[in-house]
Write a protein that holds these residues in place. Sequence first.
Motif, PDB file in Angstrom:
ATOM      1  N   ILE A 219       0.856  -1.175   0.000  1.00 35.67           N
ATOM      2  CA  ILE A 219       0.000   0.000   0.000  1.00 35.67           C
ATOM      3  C   ILE A 219       0.890   1.221   0.000  1.00 35.67           C
ATOM      4  CG2 ILE A 219      -1.656   1.319   1.350  1.00 35.67           C
ATOM      5  CD1 ILE A 219      -2.828  -1.336   2.265  1.00 35.67           C
ATOM      6  N   VAL A 220       0.722   2.094  -1.015  1.00 38.29           N
ATOM      7  CA  VAL A 220       1.592   3.253  -1.116  1.00 38.29           C
ATOM      8  C   VAL A 220       0.902   4.524  -0.638  1.00 38.29           C
ATOM      9  CG1 VAL A 220       3.173   2.401  -2.868  1.00 38.29           C
ATOM     10  CG2 VAL A 220       0.994   3.386  -3.562  1.00 38.29           C
ATOM     11  N   ALA A 221      -0.414   4.507  -0.600  1.00 41.21           N
ATOM     12  CA  ALA A 221      -1.122   5.674  -0.077  1.00 41.21           C
ATOM     13  C   ALA A 221      -2.486   5.235   0.413  1.00 41.21           C
ATOM     14  CB  ALA A 221      -1.289   6.731  -1.156  1.00 41.21           C
ATOM     15  N   GLU A 222      -2.994   5.939   1.410  1.00 45.17           N
ATOM     16  CA  GLU A 222      -4.242   5.536   2.017  1.00 45.17           C
ATOM     17  C   GLU A 222      -4.895   6.767   2.629  1.00 45.17           C
ATOM     18  OE1 GLU A 222      -5.592   1.943   5.022  1.00 45.17           O
ATOM     19  OE2 GLU A 222      -3.488   2.427   4.800  1.00 45.17           O
ATOM     20  N   GLY A 223      -6.190   6.872   2.543  1.00 45.79           N
ATOM     21  CA  GLY A 223      -6.903   7.984   3.158  1.00 45.79           C
ATOM     22  C   GLY A 223      -7.969   8.529   2.241  1.00 45.79           C
ATOM     23  N   PRO A 224      -8.558   9.655   2.603  1.00 48.56           N
ATOM     24  CA  PRO A 224      -9.538  10.287   1.715  1.00 48.56           C
ATOM     25  C   PRO A 224      -8.846  10.631   0.404  1.00 48.56           C
ATOM     26  CG  PRO A 224      -9.518  11.337   3.890  1.00 48.56           C
ATOM     27  CD  PRO A 224      -8.359  10.389   3.862  1.00 48.56           C
ATOM     28  N   PRO A 225      -9.528  10.544  -0.713  1.00 42.14           N
ATOM     29  CA  PRO A 225      -8.887  10.746  -2.013  1.00 42.14           C
ATOM     30  C   PRO A 225      -8.094  12.034  -2.090  1.00 42.14           C
ATOM     31  CG  PRO A 225     -11.114   9.968  -2.314  1.00 42.14           C
ATOM     32  CD  PRO A 225     -10.948  10.157  -0.846  1.00 42.14           C
ATOM     33  N   SER A 226      -8.619  13.122  -1.524  1.00 38.09           N
ATOM     34  CA  SER A 226      -7.924  14.412  -1.628  1.00 38.09           C
ATOM     35  C   SER A 226      -6.566  14.360  -0.928  1.00 38.09           C
ATOM     36  CB  SER A 226      -8.790  15.509  -1.019  1.00 38.09           C
ATOM     37  OG  SER A 226      -9.166  15.149   0.300  1.00 38.09           O
ATOM     38  N   VAL A 227      -6.447  13.508   0.071  1.00 38.79           N
ATOM     39  CA  VAL A 227      -5.184  13.381   0.793  1.00 38.79           C
ATOM     40  C   VAL A 227      -4.281  12.340   0.129  1.00 38.79           C
ATOM     41  CG1 VAL A 227      -4.129  12.812   3.013  1.00 38.79           C
ATOM     42  CG2 VAL A 227      -6.335  14.012   2.939  1.00 38.79           C
TER      43      VAL A 227
END
Lengths: 281, 349
Positions: A219-227
Motif C-alpha cells: 500500500i503506497v497511499a491511504e486515506g480520503p482521495p484528496s489526501v
Amino acid sequence: MTGNRLQAHAVTLRYGERTVVQDLSVTIPDGSFTVIVGPNACGKSTLLKALSRLLAPRQGEIVLDGANIRSLPTKEVARRLGLLPQTPLAPDGITVVDLVARGRYPHQSLFRQWSATDRQAVAEAMAVTGISDLAGEPVDQLSGGQRQRVWIAMVLAQETPLLLLDEPTTFLDIAHQIELLDLLAGLNTAGRTVVAVLHDLNQACRYATHLIAMHKGTIVAEGPPSVAISEELVATVFGLPALIIPDPVTGTPLIVPRNPVRRGSGLTVPADVLSQDGARP
Amino acid sequence: MNRLQDVGDGSVALAMAGGRLSVRLSRRGLLASGLMLAASLVFVLLSLTSGDYAITPGDVVRVLAGGGDDMLRLVVLEWRLPRACLAVVLGMALGISGAIFQSLTRNPLGSPDIMGFSVGSYTGVLIVMLVFSGGYAETSVGALVGGIGTAAAIYLLTWRRGVDGFRLVVVGIGVAAMLSAANVWLIRKADLQVAISAAQWAAGSLNGLGREQLAATSFCLLLLLPAVFVLSRPMRQLELGQAVAVASGVLPERTRLFLALVGVALVAVVTATAGPIAFVALAAPQLARRLSRSAGALLLPSALMGGLLLVMADWAAQHALGFQLPVGIMTFNIGGLYFLWLLASDGRK
C-alpha cells in the motif's frame, strides 16, 4: 487496536510460489466506501480475495470482528461479509428472482429453505437495484448493466453489513458504470461498508470515502482521495505523468494525463512532459 | 399446519410446523415430476402385462389386491414386478448420479459413463473373471472396486489445489480410453468361455435379476439419499462459481468431494448389479431439466427421468423387437437419439 470490523494483519499472499503481496496490513474503516486502486498486477484483486477469504494467506491473518476469519464458521462469515467476484457464473436459463434468492443461502438450512424474511430480503434487494420488473426474466437475456445489477441484488439479499466487489464496473459502458457507482454510494450512505476494486482513478476519487492505492503488492497511499492522491503518486504508481485538478462537479481530485499523443498528426510527445519521469512515451 | 407460499420465481415454499420447517419446490418441476411418475407407472404396468405368459391389466390388479392363482402370482410378483421396480430404482440412481456429475463438472457431458467409471468397473470385472474365475457376487465386487478405484484415480489426477470441473471430464475421458485398451487386451488373453461371459456382462442387462437385487439396491439407494438431500443445496450454490459459493458460506472442496463420492457410489451400485448401463445418467438430467424448465441440476426430476428411461428401455429391450436384447444395448440407442435431439434442438436456436 481500532474497533473496525475487517482488517488484514501482516498477510503474505501467494498464488502457488508466486508472491503477490508480502507482509501487508490494512484496516477497512467501518461505514466507509473504500476503493482499492492500482495498476494491473499490483495485487489489489488479490487483497480483495484474501479479505473475502477466497484466498488463504500464507502468513498473517484476515480478522473479522476480532477473530481470524478462518476460525469462524463459514456461514457465519457469509452473514457478515458479502462478495461480488469478477466473473460469477449464472446457470443456463436461471431467472432473475431465482438468482437473487440464492443470496439467501447462508440464512437458510436444510430444514428451513424459505421463510418470510427470505422473501422480504429478496424483494428489497430487487427494489433497491431497480430490477423488480425483471423478476421472471432469464438472466442470460439481460443487458450487461442489468445483469450486473442482478448480481448486486444477489449479494444484497445476503444482507451483510460488509460488501466487497471486485471490479464491478469492468464490463459496463460509462453510463452504467456511473449508475452502478451511484447505487453503491447509496448503499454506503444507508449504512453498509463497501469495498470495491476499481480501475478508473477519477471514479475512485469521486466515490471513495477512503482510498487505498497499491503498487507491487504494497500500500503506497491511504486515506480520503484528496489526501491520498498526488501527482507524484500517479507518476510512481501508474507511471503516468498527470496533472491533478479539482473535479469541476464534485471538487474531488481529477487526474488529467499530461501526454496526449495525437494520432495521425505526426506530433511527438513534448520533451518536458516526458522528462517528468521518462518511463512512458 | 402446512402452508404453501408463492416464492415468485415459479417455485412454491411449503412451510410446516409453524414455519420452523420449510422446503422450496419448483412448480414446473413438480408438474414434470408428476408426469414422469405417471409415465413410469404406465411402463411398469406394461412390463407386467407383456411377455409370453399373457396377463391382462385386470389380472395384475387382482394379483396386487392379493388374489389370482399361483402361476399368475409367481409371474407377476416374483418375476416381472421385481424386475420392473429394479429398472426404476437403478434408473433413479443413474439419474441422480448424472445430475451430480453434470453439476460438479458444469458440463452436460460430465456423466459417469463418459468419465470412465463404467469402463473401470469392466476392468475390475475382467480381472475377477480372469484371475479369480468369480461368479455373480464376485463380479459385483470387482465392478464396485474397479469403478470406485477408477473414480479415485481420476479425482487424484485432476487435483491441482482443488478440482476443476472441465479438467475432471477431460481426465475422465482420457482414463476411460486407456482402460478400454486394457479391457480389450484382457479379453484377448481370456478363454473363449470367459470372454463370452465378460461380453455378456459388458452389455448391461437385467435378465435374471429380481427380488434379491431389488432389495439390495433399494437399501443402498436409501442409505445414499439423505446425503444427496444434504448436498443438493450447496451443489446448487456451487453452480454460481467457486467465488460466489465460498462467499455465501459453502465449503467447496469438501462439498465436491462428498458429491463425487455419492455420485460414484450410486453408479457403482448400478454397475455392480446390472453391468454398465450407458447414457441414462447422461440424458436423464438434461431431459428433466428441459421438462421442468429449470436452471441447473434438479435431483428429484433427474431421478424420476432416470427411472422412467430405464424402465422404458428395459420394456423395449424385452418386448419391442420380438426378441430379447440386453437393456444396456437399448440405452445406447437412447443415447443416440438423445444426441440427435440435442443437435436438432440446438440447431433451432
